[in-house]
Design a protein around this motif. Structure first.
Motif, PDB file in Angstrom:
ATOM      1  N   PHE A 149      10.859  -4.200 -23.407  1.00  0.00           N
ATOM      2  CA  PHE A 149      12.168  -3.277 -23.784  1.00  0.00           C
ATOM      3  C   PHE A 149      12.748  -2.888 -22.841  1.00  0.00           C
ATOM      4  O   PHE A 149      12.538  -1.943 -22.174  1.00  0.00           O
ATOM      5  CB  PHE A 149      12.527  -2.669 -24.872  1.00  0.00           C
ATOM      6  N   GLY A 150      14.597  -2.318 -22.764  1.00  0.00           N
ATOM      7  CA  GLY A 150      14.610  -1.744 -21.809  1.00  0.00           C
ATOM      8  C   GLY A 150      16.174  -1.703 -22.136  1.00  0.00           C
ATOM      9  O   GLY A 150      16.911  -2.286 -23.135  1.00  0.00           O
ATOM     10  N   LEU A 151      17.324  -0.776 -21.775  1.00  0.00           N
ATOM     11  CA  LEU A 151      18.010  -0.072 -22.383  1.00  0.00           C
ATOM     12  C   LEU A 151      19.612   0.075 -21.174  1.00  0.00           C
ATOM     13  O   LEU A 151      19.500   0.597 -20.500  1.00  0.00           O
ATOM     14  CB  LEU A 151      18.669   1.040 -23.177  1.00  0.00           C
ATOM     15  N   VAL A 152      20.360  -0.315 -21.934  1.00  0.00           N
ATOM     16  CA  VAL A 152      22.355  -0.002 -20.875  1.00  0.00           C
ATOM     17  C   VAL A 152      22.670   0.352 -21.718  1.00  0.00           C
ATOM     18  O   VAL A 152      23.231   0.528 -22.958  1.00  0.00           O
ATOM     19  CB  VAL A 152      22.210  -2.022 -20.782  1.00  0.00           C
ATOM     20  N   ARG A 153      23.769   1.325 -21.056  1.00  0.00           N
ATOM     21  CA  ARG A 153      24.253   2.405 -21.143  1.00  0.00           C
ATOM     22  C   ARG A 153      25.652   2.017 -20.710  1.00  0.00           C
ATOM     23  O   ARG A 153      25.691   1.085 -20.097  1.00  0.00           O
ATOM     24  CB  ARG A 153      24.415   4.032 -21.653  1.00  0.00           C
ATOM     25  N   GLY A 154      27.247   2.366 -21.403  1.00  0.00           N
ATOM     26  CA  GLY A 154      28.077   2.439 -20.959  1.00  0.00           C
ATOM     27  C   GLY A 154      28.457   1.017 -21.030  1.00  0.00           C
ATOM     28  O   GLY A 154      29.382   0.382 -20.276  1.00  0.00           O
ATOM     29  N   VAL A 155      28.274   0.062 -21.401  1.00  0.00           N
ATOM     30  CA  VAL A 155      28.696  -1.097 -22.193  1.00  0.00           C
ATOM     31  C   VAL A 155      30.514  -1.184 -22.868  1.00  0.00           C
ATOM     32  O   VAL A 155      30.847  -0.477 -24.122  1.00  0.00           O
ATOM     33  CB  VAL A 155      27.986  -1.900 -23.430  1.00  0.00           C
ATOM     34  N   PRO A 156      31.039  -2.071 -22.369  1.00  0.00           N
ATOM     35  CA  PRO A 156      32.549  -1.510 -23.225  1.00  0.00           C
ATOM     36  C   PRO A 156      32.211  -1.592 -24.889  1.00  0.00           C
ATOM     37  O   PRO A 156      32.031  -2.835 -24.556  1.00  0.00           O
ATOM     38  CB  PRO A 156      33.687  -2.774 -22.424  1.00  0.00           C
ATOM     39  N   ALA A 157      32.905  -1.267 -25.922  1.00  0.00           N
ATOM     40  CA  ALA A 157      32.437  -2.069 -27.083  1.00  0.00           C
ATOM     41  C   ALA A 157      33.509  -2.488 -27.401  1.00  0.00           C
ATOM     42  O   ALA A 157      34.200  -2.989 -28.868  1.00  0.00           O
ATOM     43  CB  ALA A 157      32.595  -0.199 -27.656  1.00  0.00           C
ATOM     44  N   THR A 158      32.962  -3.946 -26.964  1.00  0.00           N
ATOM     45  CA  THR A 158      33.791  -5.289 -27.519  1.00  0.00           C
ATOM     46  C   THR A 158      32.993  -6.168 -27.613  1.00  0.00           C
ATOM     47  O   THR A 158      31.633  -6.516 -26.829  1.00  0.00           O
ATOM     48  CB  THR A 158      34.898  -5.645 -26.535  1.00  0.00           C
ATOM     49  N   ALA A 159      33.189  -7.037 -28.616  1.00  0.00           N
ATOM     50  CA  ALA A 159      32.125  -8.527 -28.129  1.00  0.00           C
ATOM     51  C   ALA A 159      32.161  -9.541 -27.358  1.00  0.00           C
ATOM     52  O   ALA A 159      31.376 -10.127 -26.622  1.00  0.00           O
ATOM     53  CB  ALA A 159      32.140  -9.205 -29.604  1.00  0.00           C
ATOM     54  N   GLU A 160      33.289  -9.367 -26.421  1.00  0.00           N
ATOM     55  CA  GLU A 160      33.220  -9.952 -25.270  1.00  0.00           C
ATOM     56  C   GLU A 160      32.645  -8.794 -24.672  1.00  0.00           C
ATOM     57  O   GLU A 160      32.096  -9.514 -23.031  1.00  0.00           O
ATOM     58  CB  GLU A 160      34.654 -10.151 -24.625  1.00  0.00           C
ATOM     59  N   ALA A 161      32.174  -7.801 -23.834  1.00  0.00           N
ATOM     60  CA  ALA A 161      31.737  -7.178 -22.406  1.00  0.00           C
ATOM     61  C   ALA A 161      29.637  -7.531 -23.519  1.00  0.00           C
ATOM     62  O   ALA A 161      29.502  -7.657 -22.514  1.00  0.00           O
ATOM     63  CB  ALA A 161      31.804  -6.227 -22.387  1.00  0.00           C
ATOM     64  N   ALA A 162      29.781  -7.509 -24.516  1.00  0.00           N
ATOM     65  CA  ALA A 162      28.219  -8.077 -24.459  1.00  0.00           C
ATOM     66  C   ALA A 162      27.982  -9.002 -24.300  1.00  0.00           C
ATOM     67  O   ALA A 162      27.016  -9.103 -23.919  1.00  0.00           O
ATOM     68  CB  ALA A 162      28.192  -7.843 -27.233  1.00  0.00           C
TER      69      ALA A 162
END
Length: 374
Positions: A149-162
């Motif tokens: 597993f691996g984690l990422v932080r700071g993703v803009p909280a939108t469906a497009e950014a995901a």
């Protein structure tokens, strides 16, 4: 060794109809014998291999088994071979020979873990580095390859950014849930316990699919309330522990196909495979266990009892909370995990918990890592 650490051919000469080869890798010399038929089938010269597509041009089935190696010479990082029938010379790079002889660069080793053996806090990769740089992406994917597993932080909280983040790994795999999908208790399109607020015990997804997705990603875009931590369990560690302590149970779970099913209006998916699938070398290639989705099946009396015993032994290890890693994903947090190794679940929660998610094919994840490694 060459200056960049690549393997080199120290010596090559005809011997017994084939090729006697000495390959230098690191500070060691490896002596190998290669059959003429195999060499004719694997030439890297343009007559036998398309240089742009790397597809084989040689007619494997027209190779004369009587042909032998008549001459060999080292040219740079390759050996050039001449044939007894006068056919075009074959070229074989040191890199190819090291790879097929199992002497090429090794991938990062998988590291088994339990919750107490991991650093606190867990490493989280920065979104901008993952999306904007190959080094950042490689670091994230290497975590998945080694730990599952691996984690990422700071993703803009939108469906497009995901979706943008997901596509850095590969294209989202289309399933009955779509490509990119939304996961929350408010969803009613699918009849699955994932779309609820209740506790979910650790499991792998898609046991009802012949080729279960190799990877799964969650990205939190909305969150309030309490609970709802994601549960992660190292299925590889649990299976290896079972192999060491109960080999009979391990053998049962590597041989008995366990059926899975998913049924809703207009859909009836079904597949089967062992709970522990082994690769050619005996290493564990896949852990596949989801008691929610297990379909009815029956074995003869004593075999059924042994299956339940073995299945229960693995289940107990996977549900030992001392092995669980609890990860709370808040808006801007993303988790990518190996669905062939890492079981996931969820603690009960209140309020809203909205994830964007997707699956990835194993081959696309592996391809991206090979490209990043050059």
């Amino acid at each position: 060794m060459t200056a960049n650490g690549a393997p080199r051919i120290a010596r090559a000469q005809p011997a017994h109809g084939g090729l006697a080869l000495t390959l230098a890798v690191g500070d060691r010399l490896h002596h190998e014998s290669l059959d003429a038929h195999w060499l004719l089938d694997h030439g890297e010269d343009a007559a036998r291999l398309d240089p742009s597509t790397l597809q084989r041009r040689v007619d494997t089935f027209a190779i004369d088994p009587r042909v032998t190696v008549a001459a060999a010479r080292v040219e740079g990082d390759a050996v050039v071979v001449g044939w007894s029938d006068g056919s075009p010379e074959g070229r074989y790079s040191a890199a190819l020979l090291a790879e097929v002889l199992g002497l090429g660069p090794a991938d990062l080793p998988r590291r088994t873990w339990s919750a107490g053996s991991l650093p606190d806090p867990l490493p989280r990769h920065d979104h901008d580095a993952v999306v904007g740089t190959d080094d950042g992406l490689a670091a994230w994917l290497d975590d998945v390859a080694t730990l599952g597993f691996g984690l990422v932080r700071g993703v803009p909280a939108t469906a497009e950014a995901a979706e943008c983040l997901a596509r850095r790994v590969g294209y989202p795999r289309e399933t009955i849930f779509g490509g990119m999908w939304r996961l929350s208790s408010e969803m009613t399109e699918h009849s699955d316990t994932a779309y609820s607020r209740t506790f979910l015990e650790p499991h792998t997804d898609s046991t009802y699919v012949p080729d279960a997705p190799g990877l799964q990603m969650f990205c939190c875009i909305e969150r309030d309330g309490t609970g709802g931590e994601s549960i992660l369990v190292d299925g590889l560690a649990a299976a290896e522990e079972l192999r060491a302590t109960d080999p009979a149970a391990f053998a049962t779970l590597t041989t008995v196909p366990v059926p899975g099913r998913y049924v809703e209006r207009g859909v009836h998916l079904r597949a089967e495979r062992p709970a522990i699938r082994l690769g050619r070398d005996g290493a564990i290639a896949q852990v596949s266990i989801n008691n929610y989705d297990r379909a009815p099946f029956r074995l003869p009396g004593s075999e059924m009892r042994e299956f339940y015993r073995a299945y229960g032994a693995l289940h107990r290890r996977l549900n030992d909370r001392g092995h669980w890693l609890l990860v709370r994903l808040d808006p801007g947090d993303a988790l990518l995990f190996d669905n062939w190794r890492t079981l996931h679940g969820r603690m009960e929660y209140t309020g809203r918990r909205v994830f964007m998610g997707c699956y990835h094919n194993r081959e696309d994840f592996d391809s991206r890592r090979r490209v990043l490694r050059g």
